[in-house]
Design a protein around this motif. Structure first.
Motif, mmCIF file in Angstrom:
data_model
loop_
_atom_site.group_PDB
_atom_site.id
_atom_site.type_symbol
_atom_site.label_atom_id
_atom_site.label_comp_id
_atom_site.label_asym_id
_atom_site.label_seq_id
_atom_site.Cartn_x
_atom_site.Cartn_y
_atom_site.Cartn_z
ATOM 1 N N UNK A 7 0.846 -1.206 0.000
ATOM 2 C CA UNK A 7 0.000 0.000 0.000
ATOM 3 C C UNK A 7 0.875 1.247 0.000
ATOM 4 N N UNK A 8 1.891 1.212 0.827
ATOM 5 C CA UNK A 8 2.810 2.357 0.920
ATOM 6 C C UNK A 8 3.460 2.624 -0.441
ATOM 7 N N UNK A 13 3.728 5.922 -5.452
ATOM 8 C CA UNK A 13 3.676 6.136 -6.912
ATOM 9 C C UNK A 13 2.685 7.234 -7.271
ATOM 10 N N UNK A 14 1.679 7.411 -6.410
ATOM 11 C CA UNK A 14 0.679 8.462 -6.646
ATOM 12 C C UNK A 14 1.093 9.786 -6.002
ATOM 13 N N UNK A 15 2.250 9.794 -5.381
ATOM 14 C CA UNK A 15 2.728 11.024 -4.729
ATOM 15 C C UNK A 15 2.099 11.236 -3.364
ATOM 16 N N UNK A 16 1.674 10.168 -2.734
ATOM 17 C CA UNK A 16 1.008 10.297 -1.427
ATOM 18 C C UNK A 16 1.821 9.538 -0.376
ATOM 19 N N UNK A 17 2.349 10.217 0.607
ATOM 20 C CA UNK A 17 3.004 9.486 1.703
ATOM 21 C C UNK A 17 1.955 8.709 2.518
ATOM 22 N N UNK A 18 2.421 7.608 3.076
ATOM 23 C CA UNK A 18 1.526 6.755 3.864
ATOM 24 C C UNK A 18 2.214 6.418 5.192
ATOM 25 N N UNK A 50 -6.236 -1.506 2.303
ATOM 26 C CA UNK A 50 -5.093 -1.853 1.451
ATOM 27 C C UNK A 50 -5.555 -2.551 0.176
ATOM 28 N N UNK A 51 -6.621 -3.334 0.278
ATOM 29 C CA UNK A 51 -7.136 -4.004 -0.926
ATOM 30 C C UNK A 51 -7.740 -2.979 -1.878
ATOM 31 N N UNK A 52 -8.347 -1.971 -1.316
ATOM 32 C CA UNK A 52 -8.954 -0.933 -2.144
ATOM 33 C C UNK A 52 -7.871 -0.157 -2.900
ATOM 34 N N UNK A 53 -6.779 0.150 -2.189
ATOM 35 C CA UNK A 53 -5.667 0.848 -2.833
ATOM 36 C C UNK A 53 -5.102 -0.020 -3.963
ATOM 37 N N UNK A 54 -5.040 -1.309 -3.707
ATOM 38 C CA UNK A 54 -4.555 -2.253 -4.725
ATOM 39 C C UNK A 54 -5.464 -2.202 -5.951
ATOM 40 N N UNK A 55 -6.769 -2.178 -5.709
ATOM 41 C CA UNK A 55 -7.724 -2.149 -6.816
ATOM 42 C C UNK A 55 -7.626 -0.836 -7.585
ATOM 43 N N UNK A 106 -4.941 1.436 -7.683
ATOM 44 C CA UNK A 106 -3.647 1.829 -8.279
ATOM 45 C C UNK A 106 -2.742 0.657 -8.630
ATOM 46 N N UNK A 107 -3.129 -0.548 -8.250
ATOM 47 C CA UNK A 107 -2.192 -1.668 -8.375
ATOM 48 C C UNK A 107 -2.280 -2.391 -9.701
ATOM 49 N N UNK A 108 -1.257 -3.199 -9.915
ATOM 50 C CA UNK A 108 -1.241 -4.113 -11.035
ATOM 51 C C UNK A 108 -1.495 -5.496 -10.449
#
Lengths: 428, 480
Positions: free
Chosen positions: A145-146, A151-156, A398-403, A405-407
């Motif tokens: 997730x981090x 990659x989106x320019x967002x610190x986590x 974390x799954x939502x972030x994967x959906x 922005x993720x591959x």
């Protein structure tokens, strides 16, 4: 055949039966007439507001009876007075306290006036409950997730909330005090897992233990959660973690100009409100510490647009974000179920200690659309969670972030048995 | 519906009493039957039809059972058929899942897949009302009671709500006359309420308090406990079970009195027994009597020689164990008691009398308490682990981490201080201080009546506070 009782004797016994009838019927009467008024209970929300509807199916499968039994227990006339009487007897005769009628978890009374919630105390007493491979798996997912947010320019940043029983064990009763240990808790194992996977996190437990000699109000005596000062200090220590990621221009760490003692907020005396006692030494109000933020450079004001995902520790945390004036937008996705917002410039912490500016945005379920809505325009994401929520897998964030922005090819493999949806009780 | 629930205390009970006492005397059986069917249909609505249908069959069959109505072989055959129907239903509802699970286990042993099976739901109280149905049929067959005046009266005997769910198992000839004709006096009503309140107190203040420790110990793997903690848990469960079931029986007897029925006692200080035989004459007396009259005696009782007597006793206790639950632990528990009583019988009364009474009481208590481990454990494997721990044959576990919290609970110590001496009252000479059951409640001194009433109301209010403040807690014997 015994002789029948005399007439005066029958009158006397008839009078007692009339009294008994009144006693049996009084709760029904009070429920129907709402007179005399019942006592309001703190920390209690009835699960069944309306009388359950009956259908042939619900009657036959027994669910109607089961629901009515709960309803009857929760709506019986004068329930508030009866519950408070029960609490008072348990407290005065046996030294027991329980937070609210629908919860089994007891409160623990420390050396006056400190109160502890048993769920967090239990965590500090028992061996770790989450298996190490599950910890590791979750930490790996948070690292992913981090990376995706970076990659989106967002610190986590993950902010681990402290356990009051470990921070201030000295007030606990002897049977618990001698057994409380940080190593018992899932918390320490999770810190290790986050460290191994290179996740940016704040270990607020270690921080609070270090600061507690000089800061007695990091977790107020009647609170479950960190107080306003505790959350403020946690936020001050989170900012360097954001800066270290090098994604955003350097943020200044706001200074604490002073600490004002004031009337405790509801978060600071939530356990007190759940005691439901008529009288006890613990019922006296204890002032809480409120930090006053020093001014920050004008160019830094309102630079952050933050999404906080987390459990109830998030409420005071977003107060700290607002207090710092670094944030232009603050959204809080509570358990990934409801959304809140805090309006940062609405008050000056010098004049107003409390937290009157958090507004509910309503129910917001986890979905791609809502994820885009909550993350859109944000330049910081903070996950706030306490020890008993470690195994909830960030409630699916974390799954939502994967959906979003993720591959899918790069996603961590799903670990069998550990990927179920977790039901969350918002009351917790 | 549970007696110690808000639904029962604040809604059902006032409504049922109002319906009963506002009905004319001739309509009170109908009122009691209506209330009883609602009571049963509340928790198990589907099974109320099974209950009514089988009672209908029993009643109509019973009309042919009295001597002279049919030739004896046919009467016997009819009795056998109807009893088989009742026992068949009990077997199906209570034991089908158990047998299927065992067959699945066997199939798995031979590498065969299990067959499809939808679990059968157990109708609440079926073990108790099946025995009452058998009692009625056998009493009519033997001529110790007459055929019920109507199908409704027969159904009332089976379904009367105070004793429907968990006994006492009322033999038909004990209440046949009361169903037809009974008198309700104000004294009897108040005495019934007093008895009901005493039962509530036993359940809510004693059994539930002991349960906190017992549940904690029995829900923890033996490897995490010490021997001392395990013994504490066994003792807590021993007293929990007694006060839970004795409390229920008191409530049933009390409610019966409020409606004008006088049920026989079900408990008489069982833990003060100086032998297993005596224990079973004091514990769940109605079950013991039923087993004696309707199983032990038909098997031949003690009329067929010493060995056969021992075998009959053993068989009766095996059946009693299986009646309690469809699990190997209950079967073993029955065998445990059957074996103990057979040994006691073999020793003979003279040798038993030579044991000093305090030693005999302590020994009996210990043996009974050890048996409860099987009763509570759920599986033989778990019970085995528990026994190993009790006799210090397992290395001491890490200790229950939250155990000190329970031991610091002052209400547990108070319950122990009150509950343990009361359980042993006759042995300690304390029974003379305990309230006695009056033969004629209307002859009690007015001051005693007033004091009992005040105590009952106090208990009732305290129970109401406890009930509102806690969740659902059924009686242990409901599961049987």
């Amino acid at each position: 055949m015994p002789p029948p009782p005399s007439i005066p004797r029958r009158c006397f016994q008839g009078f007692l039966i009339a009294l008994l009838s009144a006693l049996l019927l009084f709760p029904c009467f009070q429920h129907a007439a709402k007179w005399p008024a019942d006592k309001r209970l703190g920390g209690f929300n009835p699960r069944t507001r309306e009388f359950p509807a009956i259908t042939l199916r619900t009657w036959l499968d027994g669910s109607f009876a089961a629901t009515v039994d709960v309803w009857a227990r929760e709506h019986v006339g004068h329930r508030g007075w009866l519950v408070a009487l029960n609490r008072q007897i348990r407290y005065s005769c046996f030294g027991q306290v329980e937070p609210s009628p629908r919860r089994k978890r007891a409160l623990v009374i420390g050396t006056p006036p400190v109160l502890y919630e048993n769920i967090l105390l239990a965590d500090a007493l028992r061996p770790p409950q989450v298996p190490p491979e599950k910890m590791d798996y979750f930490a790996a997912r948070l690292r992913r997730t981090q990376d995706l947010l970076k990659e989106q320019g967002i610190p986590f940043v993950v902010v681990l909330a402290p356990n009051k029983a470990i921070v201030y064990p000295e007030a606990l009763p002897a049977w618990a005090r001698d057994r409380v240990s940080e190593t018992n808790s899932d918390y320490r194992a999770f810190v290790g897992a986050l460290d191994r996977h290179g996740v940016s996190f704040l270990d607020s437990l270690a921080l609070f233990r270090e600061l507690r000699p000089t800061h007695p109000d990091l977790v107020p005596p009647h609170a479950i959660h960190w107080g306003h000062e505790g959350a403020w200090i946690a936020w001050q220590h989170t900012i360097p973690l954001i800066n270290r990621q090098g994604i955003l221009p350097e943020l200044p760490v706001p200074e604490t100009e002073s600490v004002a003692m004031g009337k405790p907020s509801s978060m600071n005396q939530e356990l007190l409100g759940q005691l439901n006692l008529y009288a006890a030494p613990h019922l006296r109000t204890i002032p809480s510490a409120y930090p006053v933020a020093a001014p920050i450079p004008a160019e830094a004001a309102g630079r952050l647009r933050v999404l906080v995902v987390g459990d109830s520790f998030g409420f005071t945390f977003i107060d700290a974000l607002a207090r710092s004036r670094l944030c232009g937008e603050i959204h809080f996705w509570f358990y990934m179920r409801t959304a809140k917002t805090a309006s940062p410039p609405a008050f000056d912490s010098r004049e107003l200690h409390g937290l009157p500016h958090v507004a509910g945005l309503g129910f917001m379920k986890k979905s791609i659309e809502n994820g885009q809505r909550m993350l859109g325009g944000k330049n910081l994401v903070v996950l706030v969670l306490t020890t008993f929520n470690i195994d909830k897998f960030s409630w699916g964030f974390d799954r939502l972030v994967e959906q979003l922005y993720g591959n899918p090819d790069e996603a961590a493999p799903v670990l069998a048995g550990y990927d179920e949806e977790v039901e969350v009780n918002l009351g917790d | 519906m549970v007696f110690s629930s808000a639904t029962f205390l604040f809604y059902f009970l006032p409504a049922a009493l109002a319906l009963y006492f506002l009905s004319p005397p001739r309509g009170r059986n109908v009122a009691a039957l209506t209330a009883s069917l609602i009571f049963f249909a509340w928790g198990a609505p589907r099974f109320v039809f099974v209950l009514i249908a089988t009672c209908f069959v029993d009643y109509h069959a019973s009309r042919w059972l009295p001597r002279g109505r049919l030739p004896d072989p046919k009467r016997k055959l009819l009795l056998g058929l109807v009893v088989a129907l009742d026992l068949g239903l009990l077997l199906y509802f209570k034991y089908a899942n158990f047998f299927v699970a065992e067959i699945h286990g066997l199939l798995g042993w031979f590498g065969r897949p299990p067959f499809a099976w939808t679990a059968v739901v157990l109708p609440i109280g079926i073990s108790f009302f099946t025995f009452q149905k058998i009692s009625y049929l056998v009493d009519v067959y033997r001529g110790t009671a007459q055929v019920a005046g109507s199908a409704g009266r027969h159904l009332l005997y089976i379904a009367l709500f105070p004793q429907l769910i968990a006994g006492p198992i009322v033999r038909y000839h004990d209440v046949a006359q009361q169903i037809d004709r009974r008198s309700t006096t104000t004294g009897l009503f108040l005495d019934g309420f007093w008895r009901f309140a005493v039962g509530l107190a036993k359940k809510v203040f004693l059994a539930n308090t002991f349960a906190r420790l017992a549940d904690m110990v029995f829900d923890t793997p033996p490897s995490l406990m010490t021997t001392t903690q395990a013994w504490a848990g066994v003792l807590a469960y021993t007293f929990q079970l007694y006060y839970d079931f004795a409390g229920y029986s008191d409530m049933a007897i009390g409610l019966g009195r409020m409606l004008g029925f006088r049920f026989l006692e079900n408990f008489n200080f069982p833990y003060a027994s100086a032998g297993i035989g005596e224990f079973w004459r004091r514990w769940h007396i109605s079950l013991g009597r039923f087993m004696m009259e309707y199983l032990y005696v038909p098997l031949g009782g003690n009329r067929k020689g010493h060995r056969r007597t021992l075998f009959n006793l053993w068989l009766v206790f095996l059946a009693s164990g299986f009646w309690h639950g469809a699990a190997w632990t209950f079967i073993l528990w029955g065998i445990w008691h059957g074996t103990l009583i057979s040994i006691e019988k073999s020793l003979g009364p003279e040798r038993m009398k030579r044991i000093p009474r305090p030693v005999a009481i302590a020994g009996t208590f210990l043996l009974v308490a050890l048996g409860w481990v099987l009763f509570r454990s759920g599986t033989i494997h778990r019970a085995g682990g528990f026994y190993l721990l009790l006799f210090n044959l397992l290395p001491d576990g890490a200790g229950l981490l939250t155990f000190p919290e329970v031991m610091a609970d002052r209400s547990l110590w108070l319950a122990a201080a009150v509950g343990i001496p009361c359980a042993f009252a006759p042995a300690l000479g304390l029974d003379r201080f305990l309230p006695r059951d009056p033969a004629d409640p209307d002859a009690l001194p007015a001051r005693t009546v007033a004091l009992r009433f005040a105590a009952s109301v106090l208990i009732f209010v305290l129970v109401a506070t406890e009930m509102c403040a806690s969740g659902f807690n059924p009686f242990i014997y409901f599961q049987f």
